[in-house]
Design an enzyme around this catalytic site. Structure first.
Site, mmCIF file in Angstrom:
data_model
loop_
_atom_site.group_PDB
_atom_site.id
_atom_site.type_symbol
_atom_site.label_atom_id
_atom_site.label_comp_id
_atom_site.label_asym_id
_atom_site.label_seq_id
_atom_site.Cartn_x
_atom_site.Cartn_y
_atom_site.Cartn_z
ATOM 1 N N LYS A 22 0.834 -1.206 0.000
ATOM 2 C CA LYS A 22 0.000 0.000 0.000
ATOM 3 C C LYS A 22 0.868 1.255 0.000
ATOM 4 O O LYS A 22 0.615 2.213 -0.756
ATOM 5 C CB LYS A 22 -0.899 0.009 1.239
ATOM 6 C CG LYS A 22 -1.636 1.342 1.475
ATOM 7 C CD LYS A 22 -2.454 1.306 2.733
ATOM 8 C CE LYS A 22 -1.645 1.560 3.984
ATOM 9 N NZ LYS A 22 -1.377 2.991 4.237
ATOM 10 N N ASN A 23 1.900 1.269 0.841
ATOM 11 C CA ASN A 23 2.726 2.461 0.987
ATOM 12 C C ASN A 23 3.610 2.724 -0.227
ATOM 13 O O ASN A 23 4.237 3.779 -0.322
ATOM 14 C CB ASN A 23 3.587 2.354 2.250
ATOM 15 C CG ASN A 23 2.755 2.459 3.509
ATOM 16 O OD1 ASN A 23 1.626 2.940 3.481
ATOM 17 N ND2 ASN A 23 3.297 2.002 4.625
ATOM 18 N N ARG A 124 -3.778 10.528 4.981
ATOM 19 C CA ARG A 124 -2.675 11.477 4.928
ATOM 20 C C ARG A 124 -1.895 11.398 3.615
ATOM 21 O O ARG A 124 -1.334 12.396 3.167
ATOM 22 C CB ARG A 124 -1.728 11.245 6.101
ATOM 23 C CG ARG A 124 -2.337 11.458 7.454
ATOM 24 C CD ARG A 124 -1.271 11.560 8.524
ATOM 25 N NE ARG A 124 -0.400 12.697 8.303
ATOM 26 C CZ ARG A 124 -0.680 13.936 8.704
ATOM 27 N NH1 ARG A 124 -1.810 14.189 9.328
ATOM 28 N NH2 ARG A 124 0.167 14.915 8.470
ATOM 29 N N CYS A 148 -4.877 8.283 10.324
ATOM 30 C CA CYS A 148 -4.885 7.632 11.629
ATOM 31 C C CYS A 148 -4.428 8.588 12.722
ATOM 32 O O CYS A 148 -3.572 9.440 12.509
ATOM 33 C CB CYS A 148 -3.957 6.416 11.632
ATOM 34 S SG CYS A 148 -4.609 5.010 10.733
ATOM 35 N N ARG A 153 2.288 14.047 12.876
ATOM 36 C CA ARG A 153 2.803 13.870 11.519
ATOM 37 C C ARG A 153 2.654 15.132 10.672
ATOM 38 O O ARG A 153 1.965 15.162 9.663
ATOM 39 C CB ARG A 153 2.109 12.685 10.835
ATOM 40 C CG ARG A 153 2.355 11.383 11.551
ATOM 41 C CD ARG A 153 2.102 10.186 10.667
ATOM 42 N NE ARG A 153 0.689 9.872 10.579
ATOM 43 C CZ ARG A 153 0.225 8.780 9.977
ATOM 44 N NH1 ARG A 153 1.045 7.936 9.425
ATOM 45 N NH2 ARG A 153 -1.056 8.534 9.920
ATOM 46 N N ASP A 337 5.832 0.498 11.719
ATOM 47 C CA ASP A 337 4.607 -0.184 11.291
ATOM 48 C C ASP A 337 4.569 -1.654 11.703
ATOM 49 O O ASP A 337 3.548 -2.323 11.495
ATOM 50 C CB ASP A 337 4.440 -0.075 9.770
ATOM 51 C CG ASP A 337 3.886 1.269 9.348
ATOM 52 O OD1 ASP A 337 3.513 2.065 10.222
ATOM 53 O OD2 ASP A 337 3.817 1.526 8.136
ATOM 54 N N ARG A 429 -7.966 -0.681 5.214
ATOM 55 C CA ARG A 429 -7.094 0.331 4.623
ATOM 56 C C ARG A 429 -5.751 -0.256 4.207
ATOM 57 O O ARG A 429 -5.082 0.296 3.336
ATOM 58 C CB ARG A 429 -6.858 1.478 5.616
ATOM 59 C CG ARG A 429 -8.070 2.345 5.909
ATOM 60 C CD ARG A 429 -7.711 3.491 6.844
ATOM 61 N NE ARG A 429 -6.504 4.154 6.360
ATOM 62 C CZ ARG A 429 -5.411 4.364 7.095
ATOM 63 N NH1 ARG A 429 -5.366 3.962 8.340
ATOM 64 N NH2 ARG A 429 -4.370 4.979 6.573
#
Length: 461
Positions: A22-23, A124, A148, A153, A337, A429
């Site tokens: 995902k990232n 974000r 989240c 951040r 993470d 997500r």
């Protein structure tokens, strides 16, 4: 709203295909804004965050389609012959074991440079459209982001760096209003602290800037490297990929390309933690030792064995779980993470462990939920002392963020009885077909719809 019902006690056995990250997928999709030609991405995970970014890109004017799976002899590339399906709408069921999707993006007809609050507030990563829009069109209006609740951040690093490249930026009414006079200008930028998002935004912006940009103290995560390699395939001139100093020579235009999203190292680490917690054995298909090196080091210290297979990595628990001390750090250090998932595993260790979180200041929200299940965890500021217990007990718990959700799933897989996990929309997500993958490995897990409160109970509340 849905919830998960998990009955613990089953060992995870077999193999699991690890999805695209995902990232990595999110900045790669944003990179489509840098060219008027087609960007074809393979191994894109089917996740809520991917759908959200698709909606955002589509409202900018990006055309997004999902072609049918490749047949033997087919080639990736143009999108003219594909039956078009919006990524933001429900899609056909994916193959049972991985593979992801090919997603075709074309930003030729972008006609809206505003990223609205109703979309950006939920994720974000939406702020990643700022750099590409500003670089290609000289103007962007992007809502301040949400996401989240695991820390502030701030995006100050993004904005200061873009200002150093000549952007004029104002914050008004919850929006970032940015514009340039002509092209962005290359600059030497030293980030005050390592930031994945800022590095990615500036990589994309610098690709179309005039002159040379040097990013110092840049993030080195595999997802950042994946973006840089995709930009190279699009014609960007980038040196220093994988180091903390990246040099970009700006070009006038970028062209289309095909790129495969890197495997999700966090999903792989999460399944490894689940296998170890249940005392099982899982083959993680599609990942390499290099991708998981920092995580594997701590797993092996705790008594979990990894070995290479023709398709990926085999993870096995070799005996008791031992307590270990972990400090989260930017890559190549231990990833933040994976902190919550490892904490669930260490809750069952023989001995004590110390977890120190250095990336986000509010990332222990899963601790009260784990203690409801019998874990012995004490938080002191940025550190958490985990004293291993013999067993965990089923309970009703609530997910608070994406990775915390998975820590509760791991705990539930080993707990005595049936655990109910509420607010599992966080899981959607970042974990593709989680229940399907776990069931295929022997887990007893079911997703059910929450019962709507009756009028009488709602009135009493």
């Amino acid at each position: 709203m849905n919830k998960l019902l998990i009955t613990g006690g089953n060992k995870l056995q077999g193999s699991v295909a690890i999805s695209g990250a995902k990232n990595a997928a999110l900045p790669l999709m944003a990179a489509s804004l840098l060219t008027d030609e087609t960007l074809a991405l393979s191994n894109v995970p089917d996740l809520a965050d991917v759908k959200t970014l698709a909606k955002l890109l589509e409202q900018h004017g990006v055309s997004i389609s999902i072609p049918p799976p490749l047949r033997g002899g087919d080639k990736e590339g143009g999108d003219e012959s594909y039956a078009r399906t919006s990524l933001a709408t429900p899609t056909p069921t994916l193959p049972p074991q991985g593979g992801g999707r090919r997603v075709i993006l074309n930003a030729r007809a972008v006609d809206n440079l505003t990223a609205p609050y109703e979309l950006v507030r939920t994720m974000r990563a939406s702020v990643l459209v700022l750099g590409p829009l500003l670089a290609r069109f000289g103007k962007a209006r992007v809502s301040l982001p949400g996401g989240c609740a695991i820390g502030t951040r701030p995006i100050d690093l993004h904005l200061k760096a873009l200002e150093k490249m000549g952007a004029h930026i104002e914050l008004a009414e919850g929006y970032i209003d940015a514009h340039t006079h002509g092209r962005l200008q290359g600059a030497e930028i030293t980030f005050e602290k390592v930031s994945v998002g800022a590095t990615e935004n500036l990589l994309m912006a610098a690709a179309l800037a005039q002159g040379e940009t040097i990013l110092k103290n840049a993030a080195r995560e595999p997802e950042v490297c994946d973006l840089a390699r995709c930009l190279q395939a699009m014609g960007a001139k980038i040196e220093g990929i994988g180091t903390d100093e990246i040099i970009i020579q700006g070009v006038d235009n970028l062209h289309g390309a095909s790129h495969t999203v890197v495997a999700d190292r966090i999903e792989a680490g999460s399944f490894a933690a689940a296998a170890a917690a249940t005392g099982g054995s899982l083959e993680l298909v599609g990942v390499t030792h290099e991708l998981l090196a920092s995580v594997i080091d701590k797993f092996e210290e705790a008594g979990v064995r990894f070995s290479e297979t023709p398709r990926g990595l085999l993870v096995e628990r070799t005996g008791e779980i031992h307590g270990v001390d972990i400090m989260t750090q930017p890559f190549p250090g231990y990833p933040t993470d994976m902190q919550a998932q490892m904490m669930a595993l260490l809750s069952l260790a023989d001995g004590a462990s110390m977890m120190t979180e250095t990336i986000f200041e509010n990332r222990y929200m899963h601790v009260p939920e784990l203690t409801r299940m019998g874990a012995n965890i004490t938080v002191h500021g940025a550190s958490a002392m985990i004293r291993g217990v013999k067993k965990l007990r089923a309970a009703e718990v609530m997910a608070t963020d994406l990775r915390a959700s998975l820590s509760l799933v791991i705990a539930a897989l080993v707990a005595e009885g049936e655990t109910t996990i509420h607010r599992i929309y966080h899981l959607d997500r970042g974990y593709e077909r989680l229940e399907e993958k776990l069931r295929a490995c022997g887990a007893q897990i079911e997703r059910v719809r929450e019962r709507e409160p009756s009028a009488a109970s709602a009135e009493a509340a």
